[in-house]
Scaffold this motif. Structure first.
Motif, mmCIF file in Angstrom:
data_model
loop_
_atom_site.group_PDB
_atom_site.id
_atom_site.type_symbol
_atom_site.label_atom_id
_atom_site.label_comp_id
_atom_site.label_asym_id
_atom_site.label_seq_id
_atom_site.Cartn_x
_atom_site.Cartn_y
_atom_site.Cartn_z
ATOM 1 N N ASN A 221 0.725 -1.319 0.157
ATOM 2 C CA ASN A 221 -0.138 0.078 0.047
ATOM 3 C C ASN A 221 0.662 1.453 -0.145
ATOM 4 O OD1 ASN A 221 -2.315 -1.605 -0.089
ATOM 5 N ND2 ASN A 221 -2.158 -1.923 2.320
ATOM 6 N N PRO B 223 -4.828 2.135 -0.691
ATOM 7 C CA PRO B 223 -5.207 0.631 -0.887
ATOM 8 C C PRO B 223 -4.577 0.221 -2.212
ATOM 9 C CG PRO B 223 -6.885 1.663 0.460
ATOM 10 C CD PRO B 223 -5.911 2.737 -0.080
ATOM 11 N N THR B 224 -3.943 -0.804 -2.463
ATOM 12 C CA THR B 224 -3.414 -1.306 -3.632
ATOM 13 C C THR B 224 -3.712 -2.589 -3.933
ATOM 14 O OG1 THR B 224 -1.507 0.285 -3.122
ATOM 15 C CG2 THR B 224 -1.229 -1.410 -4.608
ATOM 16 N N ASN C 32 0.925 -5.464 -4.427
ATOM 17 C CA ASN C 32 1.488 -5.575 -3.214
ATOM 18 C C ASN C 32 2.337 -6.907 -3.258
ATOM 19 O OD1 ASN C 32 0.594 -3.252 -1.949
ATOM 20 N ND2 ASN C 32 -1.444 -4.089 -1.579
#
Length: 136
Positions: free
Chosen positions: A52, A57-58, A63
């Motif tokens: 992230n 938020p990824t 990630n």
């Protein structure tokens, strides 16, 4: 940044790798952590992740790729590490895969945090409390 700082302050940082398990909380001393450091003759540590970036938020696949890259960087630098994760006490955000990095200087830890676009890292010394260190 205040809300972000509060989230970091309230987070639980768990080191869980093989038979090693302990919890780190900001601003508190931790006997299990100090025992681990003493047993392995370690003076300082950092808790790092590549998840992230910029506290955004990824997607999981991004990630995972970034975390694998961080693991490779740590290994290539000859730094020992244990796996862990950061999460909230209430469990209202998903665990974020992390590394407890052994015997890493504050400058090197912040440098890796910046390289992986992290807002902050945890860093500490044997016998001291965990510190939140901003990377930006």
């Amino acid at each position: 940044m205040t809300d972000l700082a509060e989230m970091y302050r309230l987070a639980v940082y768990v080191v869980e790798d093989g038979d090693v398990r302990f919890v780190i909380r900001l601003g508190r001393e931790n006997r299990e952590l100090d025992d681990h450091l003493a047993e392995h003759a370690l003076d300082c540590w950092a808790f790092l992740t590549a998840y992230n970036p910029h506290s955004t938020p990824t997607p999981e696949n991004v990630n995972l790729e970034a975390q694998a890259s961080l693991a490779k960087r740590l290994t290539n630098a000859g730094l020992g590490y244990l796996r862990g994760y950061g999460t909230s006490e209430s469990g209202d955000w998903p665990p974020e895969a992390s590394f407890f990095v052994e015997d890493i200087s504050l400058d090197d830890a912040v440098g890796l945090g910046r390289e992986y676009c992290q807002s902050a890292i945890l860093w500490g010394r044997r016998g001291g409390a965990a510190e939140l260190v901003w990377c930006d």
